[in-house]
Design a protein around this motif. Sequence first.
Motif, PDB file in Angstrom:
ATOM      1  N   UNK A   1       0.847  -1.198   0.000  1.00 38.17           N
ATOM      2  CA  UNK A   1       0.000   0.000   0.000  1.00 38.17           C
ATOM      3  C   UNK A   1       0.879   1.244   0.000  1.00 38.17           C
TER       4      UNK A   1
ATOM      5  N   UNK B   1      -2.158   6.938   0.652  1.00 44.91           N
ATOM      6  CA  UNK B   1      -3.469   7.332   0.113  1.00 44.91           C
ATOM      7  C   UNK B   1      -3.875   6.503  -1.102  1.00 44.91           C
ATOM      8  N   UNK B   2      -3.444   5.286  -1.143  1.00 44.60           N
ATOM      9  CA  UNK B   2      -3.826   4.395  -2.247  1.00 44.60           C
ATOM     10  C   UNK B   2      -4.414   3.107  -1.687  1.00 44.60           C
ATOM     11  N   UNK B   3      -5.046   2.345  -2.563  1.00 44.16           N
ATOM     12  CA  UNK B   3      -5.522   1.021  -2.179  1.00 44.16           C
ATOM     13  C   UNK B   3      -4.389   0.018  -2.152  1.00 44.16           C
TER      14      UNK B   3
END
Lengths: 115, 115
Positions: free
Chosen positions: B38, B41-43
């Motif tokens: 990860x 701020x990302x999946x």
Amino acid sequence: NAGVMQNPRHLVRRRGQEARLRCSPMKGHSHVYWYRQLPEEGLKFMVYLQKENIIDESGMPKERFSAEFPKEGPSILRIQQVVRGDSAAYFCASSPVGQGTYEQYFGPGTRLTVT
Amino acid sequence: AQSVAQPEDQVNVAEGNPLTVKCTYSVSGNPYLFWYVQYPNRGLQFLLKYITGDNLVKGSYGFEAEFNKSQTSFHLKKPSALVSDSALYFCAVRDGNNAGNMLTFGGGTRLMVKP
């Protein structure tokens, strides 16, 4: 092939309001999972759905939280009467089948902030 | 019940050096094991998985992982770290004998690669 789509990416709600989080799985995937991630923690499973069916909701809080995956349209995670403790990142994942060896593909998440 | 432990909150390594991120698991049936990464701020992005077969599994971006049944471990490795590998890494397990498909995640390990 578009990946898993989630919207909105960021959501701000006041205490007591409702939050609706949407997830569109990858094309060809009919199984959807929702996870919650608190800051600096791992993901915690919430619910597993197929079209029009909830398969496993063992991770869902008993009150205020609900999820659906209708025959048409995205999966929706709904949180009623939000509280500050609901502030977290909510991730949706999808897979082509529910059983077997497939990995889950994750969306970018919705970051919910409750003020 | 199934569980995953990632004993290190953070791993620091110099660029070009080998890296190892540790993971141990507990599951009653056959373990299906996964590593995800990860970025901020990302999946989560899928790196690799072990289902059956060779204990050494190769994945994306030069990463590999070694399944050790006797030690119930699935450590992530890379021969030569890059600064761009700096991210949060999650190990996950699911019970291959379970009709459900719930993934259980570890708490995550932050990898810091210094130039």
